[in-house]
Design a protein around this motif. Sequence first.
Motif, PDB file in Angstrom:
ATOM      1  N   PHE A  65       0.859  -1.167   0.000  1.00  0.00           N
ATOM      2  CA  PHE A  65       0.000   0.000   0.000  1.00  0.00           C
ATOM      3  C   PHE A  65       0.900   1.223   0.000  1.00  0.00           C
ATOM      4  O   PHE A  65       2.097   1.125   0.267  1.00  0.00           O
ATOM      5  CB  PHE A  65      -0.885   0.027   1.254  1.00  0.00           C
ATOM      6  N   ARG A  66       0.314   2.360  -0.265  1.00  0.00           N
ATOM      7  CA  ARG A  66       1.054   3.607  -0.131  1.00  0.00           C
ATOM      8  C   ARG A  66       0.125   4.691   0.402  1.00  0.00           C
ATOM      9  O   ARG A  66      -1.084   4.605   0.263  1.00  0.00           O
ATOM     10  CB  ARG A  66       1.677   4.046  -1.454  1.00  0.00           C
ATOM     11  N   GLN A  67       0.742   5.684   1.011  1.00  0.00           N
ATOM     12  CA  GLN A  67      -0.025   6.821   1.516  1.00  0.00           C
ATOM     13  C   GLN A  67       0.724   8.103   1.220  1.00  0.00           C
ATOM     14  O   GLN A  67       1.829   8.309   1.746  1.00  0.00           O
ATOM     15  CB  GLN A  67      -0.299   6.692   3.012  1.00  0.00           C
ATOM     16  N   ALA A  68       0.115   8.923   0.390  1.00  0.00           N
ATOM     17  CA  ALA A  68       0.684  10.225   0.064  1.00  0.00           C
ATOM     18  C   ALA A  68       0.205  11.250   1.094  1.00  0.00           C
ATOM     19  O   ALA A  68      -0.821  11.053   1.740  1.00  0.00           O
ATOM     20  CB  ALA A  68       0.257  10.640  -1.337  1.00  0.00           C
ATOM     21  N   PRO A  69       0.944  12.332   1.242  1.00  0.00           N
ATOM     22  CA  PRO A  69       0.551  13.361   2.215  1.00  0.00           C
ATOM     23  C   PRO A  69      -0.870  13.857   1.973  1.00  0.00           C
ATOM     24  O   PRO A  69      -1.230  14.215   0.843  1.00  0.00           O
ATOM     25  CB  PRO A  69       1.573  14.476   1.976  1.00  0.00           C
ATOM     26  N   GLY A  70      -1.680  13.843   3.018  1.00  0.00           N
ATOM     27  CA  GLY A  70      -3.042  14.338   2.921  1.00  0.00           C
ATOM     28  C   GLY A  70      -4.016  13.422   2.225  1.00  0.00           C
ATOM     29  O   GLY A  70      -5.167  13.802   1.995  1.00  0.00           O
ATOM     30  N   LYS A  71      -3.583  12.208   1.894  1.00  0.00           N
ATOM     31  CA  LYS A  71      -4.454  11.275   1.178  1.00  0.00           C
ATOM     32  C   LYS A  71      -4.626   9.988   1.972  1.00  0.00           C
ATOM     33  O   LYS A  71      -3.847   9.679   2.870  1.00  0.00           O
ATOM     34  CB  LYS A  71      -3.890  10.980  -0.211  1.00  0.00           C
ATOM     35  N   GLU A  72      -5.645   9.227   1.600  1.00  0.00           N
ATOM     36  CA  GLU A  72      -5.872   7.943   2.238  1.00  0.00           C
ATOM     37  C   GLU A  72      -4.890   6.896   1.692  1.00  0.00           C
ATOM     38  O   GLU A  72      -4.318   7.064   0.620  1.00  0.00           O
ATOM     39  CB  GLU A  72      -7.306   7.484   1.987  1.00  0.00           C
ATOM     40  N   ARG A  73      -4.747   5.835   2.467  1.00  0.00           N
ATOM     41  CA  ARG A  73      -3.897   4.737   2.002  1.00  0.00           C
ATOM     42  C   ARG A  73      -4.505   4.109   0.756  1.00  0.00           C
ATOM     43  O   ARG A  73      -5.711   3.905   0.665  1.00  0.00           O
ATOM     44  CB  ARG A  73      -3.724   3.709   3.111  1.00  0.00           C
ATOM     45  N   GLU A  74      -3.636   3.763  -0.188  1.00  0.00           N
ATOM     46  CA  GLU A  74      -4.064   3.258  -1.488  1.00  0.00           C
ATOM     47  C   GLU A  74      -3.390   1.913  -1.736  1.00  0.00           C
ATOM     48  O   GLU A  74      -2.157   1.796  -1.606  1.00  0.00           O
ATOM     49  CB  GLU A  74      -3.659   4.261  -2.573  1.00  0.00           C
ATOM     50  N   GLY A  75      -4.173   0.919  -2.091  1.00  0.00           N
ATOM     51  CA  GLY A  75      -3.613  -0.375  -2.413  1.00  0.00           C
ATOM     52  C   GLY A  75      -2.898  -0.353  -3.748  1.00  0.00           C
ATOM     53  O   GLY A  75      -3.403   0.223  -4.705  1.00  0.00           O
ATOM     54  N   ILE A  76      -1.723  -0.964  -3.814  1.00  0.00           N
ATOM     55  CA  ILE A  76      -0.965  -1.039  -5.062  1.00  0.00           C
ATOM     56  C   ILE A  76      -1.089  -2.430  -5.662  1.00  0.00           C
ATOM     57  O   ILE A  76      -1.570  -2.600  -6.778  1.00  0.00           O
ATOM     58  CB  ILE A  76       0.508  -0.704  -4.825  1.00  0.00           C
ATOM     59  N   SER A  77      -0.659  -3.418  -4.925  1.00  0.00           N
ATOM     60  CA  SER A  77      -0.646  -4.769  -5.465  1.00  0.00           C
ATOM     61  C   SER A  77      -0.522  -5.772  -4.334  1.00  0.00           C
ATOM     62  O   SER A  77      -0.033  -5.447  -3.250  1.00  0.00           O
ATOM     63  CB  SER A  77       0.530  -4.925  -6.439  1.00  0.00           C
ATOM     64  N   CYS A  78      -0.945  -6.993  -4.613  1.00  0.00           N
ATOM     65  CA  CYS A  78      -0.865  -8.054  -3.607  1.00  0.00           C
ATOM     66  C   CYS A  78      -0.650  -9.384  -4.303  1.00  0.00           C
ATOM     67  O   CYS A  78      -1.257  -9.646  -5.356  1.00  0.00           O
ATOM     68  CB  CYS A  78      -2.149  -8.083  -2.781  1.00  0.00           C
ATOM     69  N   ALA A  79       0.203 -10.225  -3.698  1.00  0.00           N
ATOM     70  CA  ALA A  79       0.440 -11.580  -4.195  1.00  0.00           C
ATOM     71  C   ALA A  79      -0.186 -12.567  -3.219  1.00  0.00           C
ATOM     72  O   ALA A  79       0.149 -12.567  -2.025  1.00  0.00           O
ATOM     73  CB  ALA A  79       1.938 -11.840  -4.329  1.00  0.00           C
ATOM     74  N   SER A  80      -1.077 -13.414  -3.709  1.00  0.00           N
ATOM     75  CA  SER A  80      -1.699 -14.410  -2.842  1.00  0.00           C
ATOM     76  C   SER A  80      -0.706 -15.517  -2.514  1.00  0.00           C
ATOM     77  O   SER A  80       0.400 -15.568  -3.062  1.00  0.00           O
ATOM     78  CB  SER A  80      -2.928 -15.000  -3.527  1.00  0.00           C
ATOM     79  N   SER A  81      -1.116 -16.426  -1.650  1.00  0.00           N
ATOM     80  CA  SER A  81      -0.228 -17.508  -1.240  1.00  0.00           C
ATOM     81  C   SER A  81       0.109 -18.441  -2.397  1.00  0.00           C
ATOM     82  O   SER A  81       1.172 -19.060  -2.403  1.00  0.00           O
ATOM     83  CB  SER A  81      -0.870 -18.303  -0.104  1.00  0.00           C
ATOM     84  N   ASP A  82      -0.773 -18.526  -3.390  1.00  0.00           N
ATOM     85  CA  ASP A  82      -0.495 -19.399  -4.530  1.00  0.00           C
ATOM     86  C   ASP A  82       0.096 -18.651  -5.712  1.00  0.00           C
ATOM     87  O   ASP A  82       0.206 -19.198  -6.803  1.00  0.00           O
ATOM     88  CB  ASP A  82      -1.758 -20.157  -4.962  1.00  0.00           C
ATOM     89  N   GLY A  83       0.470 -17.373  -5.479  1.00  0.00           N
ATOM     90  CA  GLY A  83       1.227 -16.646  -6.489  1.00  0.00           C
ATOM     91  C   GLY A  83       0.427 -15.739  -7.389  1.00  0.00           C
ATOM     92  O   GLY A  83       1.007 -15.038  -8.225  1.00  0.00           O
ATOM     93  N   ASP A  84      -0.897 -15.756  -7.265  1.00  0.00           N
ATOM     94  CA  ASP A  84      -1.695 -14.838  -8.072  1.00  0.00           C
ATOM     95  C   ASP A  84      -1.429 -13.401  -7.638  1.00  0.00           C
ATOM     96  O   ASP A  84      -1.422 -13.116  -6.439  1.00  0.00           O
ATOM     97  CB  ASP A  84      -3.186 -15.138  -7.926  1.00  0.00           C
ATOM     98  N   ILE A  85      -1.227 -12.526  -8.609  1.00  0.00           N
ATOM     99  CA  ILE A  85      -0.913 -11.133  -8.312  1.00  0.00           C
ATOM    100  C   ILE A  85      -2.046 -10.240  -8.784  1.00  0.00           C
ATOM    101  O   ILE A  85      -2.480 -10.346  -9.940  1.00  0.00           O
ATOM    102  CB  ILE A  85       0.413 -10.717  -8.955  1.00  0.00           C
TER     103      ILE A  85
END
Length: 122
Positions: free
Chosen positions: A37-57
Motif C-alpha cells: 500500500f502507499r499513503q501520500a501526504p493528505g491522502k488515504e492509504r491506497e492499495g498497489i498490489s498483492c500476491a496471494s499464497s499461490d502466487g496470483d498477483i
Amino acid sequence: QVQLVESGGGLVQPGGSLRLSCAASGFTSDYYAIGWFRQAPGKEREGISCASSDGDITYYVPSLKGRFTLSRDNSKNTVYLQMNGLKPEDTAVYYCVADSRCWVSPGEYDYWGQGTQVTVSS
C-alpha cells in the motif's frame, strides 16, 4: 511474531526507478498473502498490489500496472515492488502488508511494516 521489514525507498528523479523489498518473518508457512500500500501526504492509504499464497498477483490501480511490478520469492520470504517511470505523484510512504489473503481495504490486513519513504523530485 510476524514482522515485515521494508527497504529500498529514497529520493529519485522523475522518470527514475526504485525497487522496494519487504522481508517477512514469523510466518509458520508460505500460506499468506503479501503486498504493498502507499499513503501520500493528505491522502488515504491506497492499495498497489498483492500476491496471494499461490502466487496470483492483483494490481489495485490499473494505471500503475504498467509501471509497477510485484514479485514474490518464497525461498527468501521476500516480496519486491519494482517501480519504473516514477512521477512526482508517486511520492508517498510505501507500506508492506500481509494477511491470510489479499484484501482491497487496508483495514483488513493484520500485519504492516513500518513504511519506507519514496520521494520523486527533481
